[in-house]
Design a protein around this motif. Structure first.
Motif, PDB file in Angstrom:
ATOM      1  N   PRO A  84      -7.080  -7.984  -3.409  1.00  0.00           N
ATOM      2  CA  PRO A  84      -7.157  -6.480  -3.838  1.00  0.00           C
ATOM      3  C   PRO A  84      -6.207  -5.795  -2.687  1.00  0.00           C
ATOM      4  N   LEU A  85      -5.647  -4.730  -3.621  1.00  0.00           N
ATOM      5  CA  LEU A  85      -4.805  -3.644  -2.846  1.00  0.00           C
ATOM      6  C   LEU A  85      -5.977  -2.873  -1.974  1.00  0.00           C
ATOM      7  N   ASP A  86      -5.469  -2.087  -0.584  1.00  0.00           N
ATOM      8  CA  ASP A  86      -6.306  -1.468   0.050  1.00  0.00           C
ATOM      9  C   ASP A  86      -6.110  -0.120  -0.360  1.00  0.00           C
ATOM     10  N   VAL A  87      -6.863   0.293  -1.317  1.00  0.00           N
ATOM     11  CA  VAL A  87      -6.804   1.627  -1.886  1.00  0.00           C
ATOM     12  C   VAL A  87      -6.837   2.761  -0.866  1.00  0.00           C
ATOM     13  N   ARG A  88      -5.984   3.712  -0.720  1.00  0.00           N
ATOM     14  CA  ARG A  88      -6.285   4.621   0.390  1.00  0.00           C
ATOM     15  C   ARG A  88      -4.646   5.366   0.322  1.00  0.00           C
ATOM     16  N   THR A  89      -4.811   6.699   0.652  1.00  0.00           N
ATOM     17  CA  THR A  89      -3.690   7.568   0.899  1.00  0.00           C
ATOM     18  C   THR A  89      -3.660   8.265   2.127  1.00  0.00           C
ATOM     19  N   GLU A  90      -2.386   8.812   2.541  1.00  0.00           N
ATOM     20  CA  GLU A  90      -2.339   9.416   3.628  1.00  0.00           C
ATOM     21  C   GLU A  90      -2.467  10.994   3.270  1.00  0.00           C
ATOM     22  N   PRO A  91      -2.766  11.598   4.358  1.00  0.00           N
ATOM     23  CA  PRO A  91      -3.020  13.184   4.033  1.00  0.00           C
ATOM     24  C   PRO A  91      -1.886  13.906   3.465  1.00  0.00           C
ATOM     25  N   GLY A  92      -2.042  14.568   2.728  1.00  0.00           N
ATOM     26  CA  GLY A  92      -0.973  15.507   2.194  1.00  0.00           C
ATOM     27  C   GLY A  92      -0.100  14.566   0.989  1.00  0.00           C
ATOM     28  N   ALA A  93      -0.506  13.403   0.854  1.00  0.00           N
ATOM     29  CA  ALA A  93       0.274  12.250  -0.173  1.00  0.00           C
ATOM     30  C   ALA A  93       0.011  13.005  -1.606  1.00  0.00           C
TER      31      ALA A  93
ATOM     32  N   PRO B 257       0.716  -1.182  -0.122  1.00  0.00           N
ATOM     33  CA  PRO B 257      -0.023  -0.032   0.032  1.00  0.00           C
ATOM     34  C   PRO B 257       0.816   1.199  -0.020  1.00  0.00           C
ATOM     35  N   ALA B 258       0.063   2.436   0.061  1.00  0.00           N
ATOM     36  CA  ALA B 258       0.721   3.729  -0.170  1.00  0.00           C
ATOM     37  C   ALA B 258       1.635   3.821   1.007  1.00  0.00           C
ATOM     38  N   GLY B 259       2.931   4.193   0.958  1.00  0.00           N
ATOM     39  CA  GLY B 259       4.161   4.114   2.028  1.00  0.00           C
ATOM     40  C   GLY B 259       5.048   3.163   1.744  1.00  0.00           C
ATOM     41  N   SER B 260       4.616   2.332   0.951  1.00  0.00           N
ATOM     42  CA  SER B 260       5.556   1.138   0.487  1.00  0.00           C
ATOM     43  C   SER B 260       6.810   1.540  -0.506  1.00  0.00           C
TER      44      SER B 260
ATOM     45  N   TYR C 266       1.498   5.022  -6.505  1.00  0.00           N
ATOM     46  CA  TYR C 266       2.631   6.097  -6.935  1.00  0.00           C
ATOM     47  C   TYR C 266       1.877   7.685  -6.474  1.00  0.00           C
ATOM     48  N   PRO C 267       1.747   7.756  -5.235  1.00  0.00           N
ATOM     49  CA  PRO C 267       1.123   9.261  -5.162  1.00  0.00           C
ATOM     50  C   PRO C 267       2.171  10.290  -5.306  1.00  0.00           C
ATOM     51  N   GLY C 268       3.376  10.080  -5.176  1.00  0.00           N
ATOM     52  CA  GLY C 268       4.174  11.400  -5.489  1.00  0.00           C
ATOM     53  C   GLY C 268       4.207  11.591  -6.998  1.00  0.00           C
ATOM     54  N   HIS C 269       4.091  10.718  -7.975  1.00  0.00           N
ATOM     55  CA  HIS C 269       3.898  10.857  -9.250  1.00  0.00           C
ATOM     56  C   HIS C 269       2.715  11.373  -9.788  1.00  0.00           C
ATOM     57  N   VAL C 270       1.570  11.803  -9.214  1.00  0.00           N
ATOM     58  CA  VAL C 270       0.238  12.158  -9.434  1.00  0.00           C
ATOM     59  C   VAL C 270       0.464  13.853  -9.355  1.00  0.00           C
TER      60      VAL C 270
ATOM     61  N   PRO D 121       6.689   5.623  -2.515  1.00  0.00           N
ATOM     62  CA  PRO D 121       7.527   6.072  -1.387  1.00  0.00           C
ATOM     63  C   PRO D 121       6.949   7.291  -0.633  1.00  0.00           C
ATOM     64  N   ALA D 122       5.731   6.885   0.425  1.00  0.00           N
ATOM     65  CA  ALA D 122       5.258   8.225   0.696  1.00  0.00           C
ATOM     66  C   ALA D 122       5.841   8.287   2.303  1.00  0.00           C
ATOM     67  N   LEU D 123       6.534   7.372   2.745  1.00  0.00           N
ATOM     68  CA  LEU D 123       7.007   7.353   4.132  1.00  0.00           C
ATOM     69  C   LEU D 123       8.467   7.603   4.104  1.00  0.00           C
ATOM     70  N   PRO D 124       9.129   7.904   5.186  1.00  0.00           N
ATOM     71  CA  PRO D 124      10.766   8.318   5.398  1.00  0.00           C
ATOM     72  C   PRO D 124      11.464   6.647   5.055  1.00  0.00           C
ATOM     73  N   ALA D 125      12.557   6.930   4.673  1.00  0.00           N
ATOM     74  CA  ALA D 125      13.133   5.714   3.990  1.00  0.00           C
ATOM     75  C   ALA D 125      13.341   4.614   5.154  1.00  0.00           C
ATOM     76  N   LEU D 126      13.636   5.138   6.457  1.00  0.00           N
ATOM     77  CA  LEU D 126      13.833   4.114   7.557  1.00  0.00           C
ATOM     78  C   LEU D 126      12.342   3.295   7.890  1.00  0.00           C
ATOM     79  N   LEU D 127      11.265   3.973   7.609  1.00  0.00           N
ATOM     80  CA  LEU D 127       9.884   3.266   7.861  1.00  0.00           C
ATOM     81  C   LEU D 127       9.625   2.227   6.567  1.00  0.00           C
ATOM     82  N   THR D 128      10.309   2.412   5.447  1.00  0.00           N
ATOM     83  CA  THR D 128       9.913   1.946   4.258  1.00  0.00           C
ATOM     84  C   THR D 128      10.233   0.320   4.074  1.00  0.00           C
ATOM     85  N   PRO D 129       9.246  -0.614   4.028  1.00  0.00           N
ATOM     86  CA  PRO D 129       9.906  -1.970   3.952  1.00  0.00           C
ATOM     87  C   PRO D 129      10.546  -2.216   2.454  1.00  0.00           C
TER      88      PRO D 129
END
Length: 568
Positions: A464-473, A25-28, A275-279, A32-40
């Motif tokens: 199915p992917l859990d469609v959702r985005t974080e605030p500001g993403a 999901p978003a943040g993966s 890909y929220p950063g590419h929208v 890449p919506a989360l800081p690198a240290l939190l990214t799996p």
């Protein structure tokens, strides 16, 4: 039931666990919506997509004259982009997606914008700068839905008034998704067999008829597996979203501006999650409910129920215009006239090709688009007067479209069956659809038969992917929805807005046309145009009054009706 949007004027040219097995999901790492240290760690598919996008950006797309098979005239251009069949193996088999483009002319339409007065006040459109050039804003990529529909025709809408200012600012880019048209086409049975007619369509099927349809569903699923082989499992919505990311890169766009209709909204929602950063900007027109629990079995049950309401809307309109059609002064009386026609066709198909199945398919289109209403009502009236020609013209299968129809159905089936778990016990289908058909007889069983191959599917099912985005993403995105849309019921738009932070919903009240952007409602078009040209949206929600109901027309006027039959 395939949920395909063929816009009002645009149509004159041409359907669990909260994470995905093969995407995060978003943040993966794939998004890449989360800081690198939190990214799996990145999945193999994420790494493969990044590599394919890098290669596509370097190669670009060599646009040139469109092949005759596409049916597109100049100034439309065509090209191809290569994508991996399997994103976990990006150096393996490659397939080519066909792409079309109409370059922005920068001229604009001049005069006032498209906005009109809506239910909540003035529309969003502003005054255009007559005679002034419009700044180019890159590419607007369009997906018309399905799954299984091609958007190759999209550049041709540039000539329409509703799209003039948008086409001045954007290159209009359409494409055929994987499996569709000439993009590594998928087939599950011979087109001539798929187009066989006449067929039956009982709303209360017998045990014997159900056995026959179960056997057909098993044979169809086997045909898909036999024809596609190991490639079958790669026709998925997640891969469609990855293909969209590669297409963005091939077009030289740092960020994607996208418009999706019907199933195209689900594709866009997957992309926004991955890909929220590419929208850059996204328009979701007639939104599919992205709740993982709805994909796709429950979604189809909800759709069948919604079509019953829209079927009633059509009959109520016909009854209101009884002086034209003489089919009955109440919705029930119109239904009796329809059932009389269906009974006669079961005994003696019109032209040897139109039986109850073809009749039902033709009238289902009236559930998608109300500008079919006068056509269909006229056909019923003429048939009951002894003239079957209009009904034959509207409902008989077209031999010239058999290949496209079979191909579209094959892709629809593969994508939906691969995307999610489906009940594999026939008794579950039988129980659920028997119960639903008591409330919604018009479409329930035909919808069930269309999707039943998924009960006997051999390829692996995804979660199915859990469609959702974080605030500001995401930047603001725009959702368009008609309150009485049957193909994508309105609650899907509400759910999509809940899951995509910062999205804005524009509702056409008390209307049911499927696919409303670029159509007959100036208020809706004003919000869409202003958003695409400026990025501005209403605060959270806005409403537009419904477009006018269709007027009854004579046979002579019907002959110049502009909308061809959509792929449904």
């Amino acid at each position: 039931m395939r949920a395909v949007a063929m816009y009002g004027t645009l149509a004159s040219l041409g359907s669990l666990v909260l994470t995905a097995l093969v995407a995060a999901p978003a943040g993966s790492a794939e998004s890449p919506a989360l800081p690198a240290l939190l990214t799996p760690p990145a999945s193999a598919e994420a790494r493969g997509t990044a590599l394919a996008a890098k290669r596509a950006a370097a190669a670009g797309i060599a646009f040139g004259k469109c092949p005759a098979a596409e049916g597109l005239s100049s100034p439309a251009q065509c090209g191809k982009v290569k994508v991996p069949l399997d994103y976990a193996a990006p150096d393996g088999r490659q397939i080519s997606l066909t792409v079309s483009r109409g370059k922005a002319d920068g001229k604009g339409a001049g005069g006032k914008g498209a906005g009109g007065k809506g239910a909540g006040g003035k529309g969003a459109g502003g005054k255009g700068a007559k005679g002034k050039a419009v700044a180019r804003q890159g590419a607007l990529v369009f997906n018309p839905g399905g799954p299984g529909a091609s958007g190759m025709y999209f550049p041709m809408v540039a000539s329409m008034p509703e799209w003039k200012r948008i086409s001045a600012a954007y290159d209009l880019v359409g494409y055929a998704p994987r499996g569709v048209g000439r993009s590594a086409p998928l087939s599950c049975q011979a087109p001539k067999d798929f187009a066989k007619a006449p067929t039956q369509s009982p709303s209360d099927p017998s045990v014997a008829y159900k056995r026959e349809r179960v056997a057909q569903a098993k044979a169809y699923a086997s045909g898909c597996a036999r024809n596609a082989g190991d490639a079958l499992r790669h026709y998925t919505s997640l891969n469609n979203a990855r293909d969209l990311e590669v297409l963005r890169a091939a077009l030289g766009q740092k960020k994607l501006t996208f418009m999706g209709a019907s199933y195209g909204t689900y594709l866009g929602a997957l992309y926004a999650t991955l890909y929220p950063g590419h929208v850059r900007r996204m328009v979701f027109d007639s939104a599919v409910n992205p709740d993982p629990h709805q994909i796709w079995y429950r979604s189809n049950l909800d759709q069948s129920l919604a079509f019953e309401t829209r079927w009633h809307d059509f009959r109520a309109w016909v009854a209101k215009h009884d002086k034209w059609y003489h089919l009955g002064k109440t919705p029930d009386a119109v239904l009796a006239s329809y059932e009389k026609v269906r009974a006669r066709l079961a005994h003696r198909p019109a032209g040897g090709k139109v039986g109850p199945g073809e009749l039902q398919t033709a009238f289902l289109r009236a559930g998608y688009f109300d500008d079919y209403w006068a056509l269909r009502a006229t056909a019923l009236t003429q048939y009951l007067k002894g003239n079957p020609k209009p009904l034959i013209e509207q409902a008989a299968p077209k031999p010239e479209s058999a290949w496209d129809d079979e191909n579209s159905n094959a892709v629809y089936t593969a994508v939906e069956c691969n995307d999610a778990p489906w009940p594999t016990d026939w008794q579950v289908w039988n129980h659920d659809n028997t119960e639903l058909a008591r409330r919604a007889p018009f479409e329930t069983w035909d919808n069930a038969w269309m999707n039943l191959p998924c009960a006997y599917w051999s390829a692996p099912r995804q979660v199915p992917l859990d469609v959702r985005t974080e605030p500001g993403a995401l930047p603001p995105t725009l959702i368009l929805a008609a309150e009485r849309d049957a193909a994508t019921p309105y609650k899907g738009a509400l759910e999509l807005q809940r899951r995509l932070e910062g999205s804005v919903l524009v509702t056409e009240r008390n209307a049911g046309t499927h696919g409303i952007g670029g159509g007959e409602n100036k208020c809706v078009n004003g919000y869409m145009e202003t958003y695409l040209l400026t990025g501005r949206t209403p605060v959270r929600r806005a409403q537009c009054a419904p477009h006018p109901e269709p007027n009854p027309v004579s046979l002579d006027e019907r002959a110049v009706a502009r909308r061809p039959a959509p792929a449904v």
